[in-house]
Design an enzyme around this catalytic site. Sequence first.
Site, PDB file in Angstrom:
ATOM      1  N   PRO A 259      14.347  47.274  38.454  1.00  0.00           N
ATOM      2  CA  PRO A 259      14.255  48.138  37.268  1.00  0.00           C
ATOM      3  C   PRO A 259      13.152  49.167  37.503  1.00  0.00           C
ATOM      4  CG  PRO A 259      14.176  45.807  36.671  1.00  0.00           C
ATOM      5  CD  PRO A 259      14.030  45.867  38.145  1.00  0.00           C
ATOM      6  N   LEU A 260      13.441  50.425  37.250  1.00  0.00           N
ATOM      7  CA  LEU A 260      12.490  51.504  37.526  1.00  0.00           C
ATOM      8  C   LEU A 260      12.370  52.397  36.306  1.00  0.00           C
ATOM      9  CD1 LEU A 260      13.882  52.351  41.073  1.00  0.00           C
ATOM     10  CD2 LEU A 260      11.681  51.264  40.622  1.00  0.00           C
ATOM     11  N   THR A 261      11.163  52.772  35.971  1.00  0.00           N
ATOM     12  CA  THR A 261      10.943  53.601  34.796  1.00  0.00           C
ATOM     13  C   THR A 261      11.147  55.075  35.114  1.00  0.00           C
ATOM     14  OG1 THR A 261       9.357  52.004  33.951  1.00  0.00           O
ATOM     15  CG2 THR A 261       9.258  54.211  33.022  1.00  0.00           C
ATOM     16  N   GLN A 314      17.504  45.215  31.402  1.00  0.00           N
ATOM     17  CA  GLN A 314      16.186  44.606  31.238  1.00  0.00           C
ATOM     18  C   GLN A 314      15.616  44.969  29.872  1.00  0.00           C
ATOM     19  OE1 GLN A 314      12.393  45.975  33.156  1.00  0.00           O
ATOM     20  NE2 GLN A 314      12.508  44.002  34.218  1.00  0.00           N
ATOM     21  N   CYS A 346       5.594  43.915  33.260  1.00  0.00           N
ATOM     22  CA  CYS A 346       5.154  45.297  33.085  1.00  0.00           C
ATOM     23  C   CYS A 346       3.654  45.339  32.822  1.00  0.00           C
ATOM     24  CB  CYS A 346       5.902  45.960  31.940  1.00  0.00           C
ATOM     25  SG  CYS A 346       5.448  47.692  31.711  1.00  0.00           S
ATOM     26  N   HIS A 417       7.111  39.390  41.361  1.00  0.00           N
ATOM     27  CA  HIS A 417       6.428  40.515  41.994  1.00  0.00           C
ATOM     28  C   HIS A 417       5.095  39.983  42.525  1.00  0.00           C
ATOM     29  CE1 HIS A 417       5.022  44.985  41.644  1.00  0.00           C
ATOM     30  NE2 HIS A 417       4.396  44.348  42.617  1.00  0.00           N
ATOM     31  N   ASN A 465       9.675  40.293  45.303  1.00  0.00           N
ATOM     32  CA  ASN A 465       9.572  41.722  45.049  1.00  0.00           C
ATOM     33  C   ASN A 465       8.183  42.218  45.463  1.00  0.00           C
ATOM     34  OD1 ASN A 465       9.048  43.682  42.078  1.00  0.00           O
ATOM     35  ND2 ASN A 465      10.002  44.372  43.941  1.00  0.00           N
ATOM     36  N   GLY A 466       8.160  43.349  46.199  1.00  0.00           N
ATOM     37  CA  GLY A 466       6.878  43.965  46.527  1.00  0.00           C
ATOM     38  C   GLY A 466       6.786  44.495  47.939  1.00  0.00           C
ATOM     39  N   ARG A 490       9.871  50.827  45.036  1.00  0.00           N
ATOM     40  CA  ARG A 490       9.448  52.117  45.606  1.00  0.00           C
ATOM     41  C   ARG A 490      10.156  52.425  46.914  1.00  0.00           C
ATOM     42  NH1 ARG A 490       3.382  51.259  46.397  1.00  0.00           N
ATOM     43  NH2 ARG A 490       4.147  49.144  46.753  1.00  0.00           N
TER      44      ARG A 490
END
Length: 621
Positions: A259-261, A314, A346, A417, A465-466, A490
């Site tokens: 999920p990306l903002t 999400q 978040c 994460h 994740n990361g 990213r």
Amino acid sequence: MTLQEKRPVEDPPTTETKKPNTSAYVKGVAAIKPEFLAPASDSFNTVEYNDDEAEGGSRESEEPNQKGKGKGSRKKNRGQNHKRDLKQKKDTIKLCPSLIDPNDESTVCLSGAENCRFHHDIPSYLESKLEDIEGTCPVFEAIGYCPSGVKCRWLKSHYDKETSQLIKDLEKFELSKETNREVNVIDKPVKFDMQKKKYKYNIAEPVIKFLDAGIKNNFNEFTQPQEDRKDNAAEYVEAPFKIAEKKRLHLRNAKIVSPLTTVGNLPYRRLMKTLGADITYSEMALALPLILGHNPEWALPKAHISEHPGFAVQIASSKHWAAAKAAEAIYKNTSHVSELNLNCGCPIDLLYKQGQGSALLDQPSRLLRMLHGMNAASGDIPVTVKIRTGVKEGKNTAKNLVTRVLKEGNAAAITLHGRSRQQRYSKEADWEYIAEVGGVVKEWNENQKEDKDATDIQPVYFVGNGDVYSHEDWYQHVNTDGIDSVMVARGALIKPWIFEEVDAQQYLDKSSSERLDMLGQFAKFAIEHWGSDEYGVGLARRYMCEFLSFTHRYIPVGIMERLPPKLNERPPKWVGRNELEDLLASTDYKDWIKITEMFLGKASEDFQFIPKHKSNAYETK
């Protein structure tokens, strides 16, 4: 000597990689081959990236106004352009909506031409418009019809001036209804009922009552006499509802986009599907605005048909009742959702202070109530959860939290994460700890298999994740015992073809023209989504610039001295193998606008785009 004169001869792109020279390794600095380094006077690039703007970054509508704040809060948000104007230009003369499609006789202006506040003269409206963009309208090309009608910026590609009629390819249009459409669009009457607080949450209401009773009993345990506590505990011996059988997830070795903002919008996700992604996530939606029928929030669960199956929504919440109602609303009013994910990671301050996102890491009882409520109210949609290692650096709590979630939470999958809230992106992800937590999940799954009474229970997937930025990272982690798959954030923004590399199991030295083609595909998807009128083009241009604020960070494999590349390494100034490669690597947002003009026509003088972070605002050299 200019950079152009120094440019080396370009080698043809290759998928082969040579053994790197590790003798000149400097920690934190990307190793560029000497022949591609800029003159010594320009030695290092001073750009600083704040990656909170990607995974779990600040929401545009919720960034606090910094005016009048003390020094402490300004320091905390240094470098951010909180006052940037995100409004896009609309037509100077506003045409009446009833005249957008001159062919459509069913649309009639209810006010009448004399009383209508909009313009009714199509010829004069067309004269006032900006000059058409060259080429074919992306929407017309995709579906055979352009809903923007005469407002389209590519109008001449599907408008007959002699007959004043729009051109339509009805066969393609009918076919596109199945193969090229957006899904999960909530009905207006339903949204209206939510806004008026008349919507009936028939599934969630008994769930909330049951969970509320549990909170009451826990409180009474410390305040009431023992006999009263026994009576209250007996009130809900069994939940007054049944949890529906859930759809099965398939996450083992799945290629997952986090999920990306802002940049995780529908056109970007659609592009990622064309580049090999299996699972995509919506941008984080807030539970309370969802159940109140807010238009911006209900735009987030929208997806392209190509994302299903494998599309997840999400949500973030601080209250179990809001999470349960949001889960029911999504279940009842969408048709293409494979997974519902609770955001417990978040890091942004606003959500944290409201008890949402990473604040739940220190409130496991509340987190579990939310998972229970969402599971009970989401019908056949499985519920998953995304967490961080903990709130504070050096104080990992994820292992204990995951143990509780496995025993009590009914989560179909857990994503971890590998950083704490406090760390944000200042440290590398801790994959050793991720593997340790993965071992806990693996052991629990194995114990479930041995339990004869638990034969119907599906195994819980565990996703890490990361900092995944290459196929080497991806395979290293998915081949770690206990880790089912890897979620890429990213890495998929800076290098959108990362999953192509995963499939090929090698680095792909994409040429500048190939990378430009990807951006062109994004531009087409953006116009299809936001529309081909002036307003839609402005939105497409803005979000394309947001995308470019990440893609410009890519360093071509062919000019690197050492592999694998690392996300947290910063490059010295380098010279590309051609002018286009230089342009795609520019840190100047004005150059990003120039790139958008290749696909979206010339930007108007009053087009508004300022990068989220002032560190990206460089003048063109």
